[in-house]
Design a protein around this motif. Structure first.
Motif, PDB file in Angstrom:
ATOM      1  N   LEU A   1      57.462  25.635  42.058  1.00  0.00           N
ATOM      2  CA  LEU A   1      56.155  25.886  42.686  1.00  0.00           C
ATOM      3  C   LEU A   1      55.006  25.165  41.994  1.00  0.00           C
ATOM      4  O   LEU A   1      53.845  25.462  42.259  1.00  0.00           O
ATOM      5  CB  LEU A   1      55.876  27.400  42.685  1.00  0.00           C
ATOM      6  CG  LEU A   1      56.900  28.276  43.419  1.00  0.00           C
ATOM      7  CD1 LEU A   1      56.579  29.747  43.226  1.00  0.00           C
ATOM      8  CD2 LEU A   1      56.927  27.930  44.907  1.00  0.00           C
ATOM      9  N   LEU A   2      55.316  24.226  41.124  1.00  0.00           N
ATOM     10  CA  LEU A   2      54.272  23.550  40.362  1.00  0.00           C
ATOM     11  C   LEU A   2      53.270  22.830  41.263  1.00  0.00           C
ATOM     12  O   LEU A   2      52.102  22.649  40.899  1.00  0.00           O
ATOM     13  CB  LEU A   2      54.904  22.556  39.381  1.00  0.00           C
ATOM     14  CG  LEU A   2      53.992  22.010  38.265  1.00  0.00           C
ATOM     15  CD1 LEU A   2      53.449  23.141  37.402  1.00  0.00           C
ATOM     16  CD2 LEU A   2      54.751  21.000  37.401  1.00  0.00           C
ATOM     17  N   PHE A   3      53.706  22.475  42.474  1.00  0.00           N
ATOM     18  CA  PHE A   3      52.829  21.747  43.394  1.00  0.00           C
ATOM     19  C   PHE A   3      51.630  22.597  43.844  1.00  0.00           C
ATOM     20  O   PHE A   3      50.603  22.060  44.274  1.00  0.00           O
ATOM     21  CB  PHE A   3      53.614  21.263  44.625  1.00  0.00           C
ATOM     22  CG  PHE A   3      54.133  22.381  45.494  1.00  0.00           C
ATOM     23  CD1 PHE A   3      53.386  22.860  46.558  1.00  0.00           C
ATOM     24  CD2 PHE A   3      55.371  22.961  45.237  1.00  0.00           C
ATOM     25  CE1 PHE A   3      53.865  23.887  47.357  1.00  0.00           C
ATOM     26  CE2 PHE A   3      55.852  23.984  46.036  1.00  0.00           C
ATOM     27  CZ  PHE A   3      55.101  24.461  47.095  1.00  0.00           C
ATOM     28  N   ILE A   4      51.729  23.928  43.753  1.00  0.00           N
ATOM     29  CA  ILE A   4      50.591  24.772  44.137  1.00  0.00           C
ATOM     30  C   ILE A   4      49.641  24.982  42.961  1.00  0.00           C
ATOM     31  O   ILE A   4      48.621  25.663  43.095  1.00  0.00           O
ATOM     32  CB  ILE A   4      51.061  26.132  44.680  1.00  0.00           C
ATOM     33  CG1 ILE A   4      51.708  26.984  43.566  1.00  0.00           C
ATOM     34  CG2 ILE A   4      52.024  25.969  45.844  1.00  0.00           C
ATOM     35  CD1 ILE A   4      52.080  28.394  44.002  1.00  0.00           C
ATOM     36  N   GLY A   5      49.988  24.446  41.807  1.00  0.00           N
ATOM     37  CA  GLY A   5      49.174  24.614  40.609  1.00  0.00           C
ATOM     38  C   GLY A   5      49.924  25.436  39.579  1.00  0.00           C
ATOM     39  O   GLY A   5      50.587  26.421  39.951  1.00  0.00           O
ATOM     40  N   PRO A   6      49.849  25.069  38.294  1.00  0.00           N
ATOM     41  CA  PRO A   6      50.631  25.779  37.273  1.00  0.00           C
ATOM     42  C   PRO A   6      50.256  27.243  37.116  1.00  0.00           C
ATOM     43  O   PRO A   6      51.123  28.084  36.867  1.00  0.00           O
ATOM     44  CB  PRO A   6      50.334  24.983  36.000  1.00  0.00           C
ATOM     45  CG  PRO A   6      49.041  24.299  36.259  1.00  0.00           C
ATOM     46  CD  PRO A   6      49.045  23.977  37.719  1.00  0.00           C
ATOM     47  N   LEU A   7      48.984  27.581  37.262  1.00  0.00           N
ATOM     48  CA  LEU A   7      48.572  28.972  37.071  1.00  0.00           C
ATOM     49  C   LEU A   7      49.057  29.857  38.216  1.00  0.00           C
ATOM     50  O   LEU A   7      49.519  30.985  37.994  1.00  0.00           O
ATOM     51  CB  LEU A   7      47.056  29.054  36.931  1.00  0.00           C
ATOM     52  CG  LEU A   7      46.433  28.228  35.790  1.00  0.00           C
ATOM     53  CD1 LEU A   7      44.940  28.495  35.677  1.00  0.00           C
ATOM     54  CD2 LEU A   7      47.127  28.537  34.469  1.00  0.00           C
ATOM     55  N   LYS A   8      48.957  29.348  39.444  1.00  0.00           N
ATOM     56  CA  LYS A   8      49.452  30.115  40.588  1.00  0.00           C
ATOM     57  C   LYS A   8      50.970  30.248  40.531  1.00  0.00           C
ATOM     58  O   LYS A   8      51.524  31.320  40.825  1.00  0.00           O
ATOM     59  CB  LYS A   8      49.033  29.439  41.888  1.00  0.00           C
ATOM     60  CG  LYS A   8      47.532  29.446  42.137  1.00  0.00           C
ATOM     61  CD  LYS A   8      47.197  28.720  43.433  1.00  0.00           C
ATOM     62  CE  LYS A   8      45.691  28.666  43.660  1.00  0.00           C
ATOM     63  NZ  LYS A   8      45.347  27.895  44.886  1.00  0.00           N
ATOM     64  N   ALA A   9      51.640  29.166  40.168  1.00  0.00           N
ATOM     65  CA  ALA A   9      53.108  29.217  40.063  1.00  0.00           C
ATOM     66  C   ALA A   9      53.534  30.226  39.009  1.00  0.00           C
ATOM     67  O   ALA A   9      54.531  30.945  39.175  1.00  0.00           O
ATOM     68  CB  ALA A   9      53.644  27.825  39.728  1.00  0.00           C
ATOM     69  N   LYS A  10      52.772  30.292  37.934  1.00  0.00           N
ATOM     70  CA  LYS A  10      53.093  31.229  36.851  1.00  0.00           C
ATOM     71  C   LYS A  10      52.945  32.673  37.318  1.00  0.00           C
ATOM     72  O   LYS A  10      53.750  33.538  36.952  1.00  0.00           O
ATOM     73  CB  LYS A  10      52.195  30.960  35.650  1.00  0.00           C
ATOM     74  CG  LYS A  10      52.581  31.751  34.420  1.00  0.00           C
ATOM     75  CD  LYS A  10      53.972  31.343  33.947  1.00  0.00           C
ATOM     76  CE  LYS A  10      54.402  32.111  32.727  1.00  0.00           C
ATOM     77  NZ  LYS A  10      55.733  31.703  32.261  1.00  0.00           N
ATOM     78  N   ILE A  11      51.942  32.952  38.099  1.00  0.00           N
ATOM     79  CA  ILE A  11      51.739  34.317  38.601  1.00  0.00           C
ATOM     80  C   ILE A  11      52.941  34.760  39.429  1.00  0.00           C
ATOM     81  O   ILE A  11      53.463  35.872  39.268  1.00  0.00           O
ATOM     82  CB  ILE A  11      50.443  34.392  39.437  1.00  0.00           C
ATOM     83  CG1 ILE A  11      49.216  34.220  38.534  1.00  0.00           C
ATOM     84  CG2 ILE A  11      50.367  35.719  40.183  1.00  0.00           C
ATOM     85  CD1 ILE A  11      47.908  34.152  39.279  1.00  0.00           C
ATOM     86  N   VAL A  12      53.405  33.885  40.324  1.00  0.00           N
ATOM     87  CA  VAL A  12      54.573  34.220  41.145  1.00  0.00           C
ATOM     88  C   VAL A  12      55.796  34.467  40.262  1.00  0.00           C
ATOM     89  O   VAL A  12      56.537  35.444  40.443  1.00  0.00           O
ATOM     90  CB  VAL A  12      54.860  33.088  42.154  1.00  0.00           C
ATOM     91  CG1 VAL A  12      56.146  33.379  42.917  1.00  0.00           C
ATOM     92  CG2 VAL A  12      53.700  32.913  43.119  1.00  0.00           C
ATOM     93  N   ALA A  13      56.003  33.581  39.283  1.00  0.00           N
ATOM     94  CA  ALA A  13      57.164  33.709  38.406  1.00  0.00           C
ATOM     95  C   ALA A  13      57.124  34.998  37.597  1.00  0.00           C
ATOM     96  O   ALA A  13      58.152  35.663  37.406  1.00  0.00           O
ATOM     97  CB  ALA A  13      57.234  32.498  37.467  1.00  0.00           C
ATOM     98  N   VAL A  14      55.945  35.367  37.094  1.00  0.00           N
ATOM     99  CA  VAL A  14      55.827  36.581  36.277  1.00  0.00           C
ATOM    100  C   VAL A  14      56.020  37.831  37.120  1.00  0.00           C
ATOM    101  O   VAL A  14      56.633  38.812  36.663  1.00  0.00           O
ATOM    102  CB  VAL A  14      54.469  36.599  35.548  1.00  0.00           C
ATOM    103  CG1 VAL A  14      54.207  37.970  34.931  1.00  0.00           C
ATOM    104  CG2 VAL A  14      54.435  35.534  34.465  1.00  0.00           C
ATOM    105  N   VAL A  15      55.518  37.842  38.341  1.00  0.00           N
ATOM    106  CA  VAL A  15      55.704  39.012  39.214  1.00  0.00           C
ATOM    107  C   VAL A  15      57.197  39.240  39.474  1.00  0.00           C
ATOM    108  O   VAL A  15      57.703  40.363  39.347  1.00  0.00           O
ATOM    109  CB  VAL A  15      54.945  38.827  40.540  1.00  0.00           C
ATOM    110  CG1 VAL A  15      55.351  39.912  41.538  1.00  0.00           C
ATOM    111  CG2 VAL A  15      53.443  38.882  40.300  1.00  0.00           C
ATOM    112  N   VAL A  16      57.912  38.169  39.815  1.00  0.00           N
ATOM    113  CA  VAL A  16      59.360  38.290  40.053  1.00  0.00           C
ATOM    114  C   VAL A  16      60.073  38.694  38.764  1.00  0.00           C
ATOM    115  O   VAL A  16      60.930  39.588  38.756  1.00  0.00           O
ATOM    116  CB  VAL A  16      59.929  36.961  40.591  1.00  0.00           C
ATOM    117  CG1 VAL A  16      61.455  37.041  40.699  1.00  0.00           C
ATOM    118  CG2 VAL A  16      59.323  36.631  41.947  1.00  0.00           C
TER     119      VAL A  16
END
Length: 207
Positions: free
Chosen positions: A44-59
């Motif tokens: 998901l890096l294409f949406i931005g590293p901070l947004k991708a990180k939020i998704v990864a941490v929630v999961v």
């Protein structure tokens, strides 16, 4: 798991066995979550590293709670489910901030760009550093506030530590009666461990 237990029993004092077991299980869960995190962040890096990180941490938080509750800390008491959920996700929110800080430094402080393939390694390094710091915080926080030991477990751990400082001598009948009284009556203090025979003065030595 059996191999890890044999290594623990061979190289660690008995007082650290419970902590070592928890640390091993927590580390195994952390490895699973780290793999999930890196896969999602890079996908998901294409949406931005901070947004991708939020998704990864929630999961990862959902997976982490299920594995830690059912495996790592299954022997610790489970109090209010609502309190446990709130604390767990709140502490993971703190962990998210720690990890986001590392990615923010890479993106806004060092000016790496997710659109540049050459910068992907830099984001992964920043992500790994954030995971390491956040994992250290989580292990301490989970044991302190979320998956806490019951009073009975704390009393047993204290007795194990006390007796592990002495020679391997089985408690005598008087000590066993005192131990039973201590567990049946919380107001009764546990007895002091019996000293090894070598430290006791014999009648001949007293004369």
């Amino acid at each position: 798991m059996r191999f890890a237990s044999s290594l623990r029993d061979r190289f660690l004092p008995e007082r650290y066995h419970a902590l070592a077991t928890e640390l091993f299980k927590f580390g195994a869960v952390g490895c699973v979550n780290t793999a999930v995190d890196f896969i999602l962040v890079n996908a998901l890096l294409f949406i931005g590293p901070l947004k991708a990180k939020i998704v990864a941490v929630v999961v990862g938080t959902i997976v982490s709670y299920l594995l830690n509750r059912q495996w790592t800390y299954k022997d610790r008491e489970s109090g209010s489910a609502r309190r446990e959920y709130v604390l767990f996700f709140a502490l993971n929110g703190v962990g998210l901030l720690i990890q986001e800080a590392g990615l923010a430094v890479a993106k806004y402080g060092l000016h790496f760009s997710e659109s540049n393939p050459d910068d992907r390694l830099a984001f992964n390094i920043a992500n790994a550093a954030g995971i390491l710091l956040a994992t250290t915080f989580r292990f301490w926080a989970y044991r302190t506030w979320v998956f806490t030991a019951s009073p009975e477990q704390r009393e047993i751990e204290a007795l194990e530590v006390a007796f592990s400082d002495t020679a391997a001598i089985a408690p005598d009948e008087r000590q066993m009666e005192a131990l039973e009284a201590a567990f049946s009556d919380p107001a009764t203090s546990p007895p002091a461990p019996r000293k090894p025979a070598d430290d006791l003065e014999t009648p001949a030595a007293k004369r």
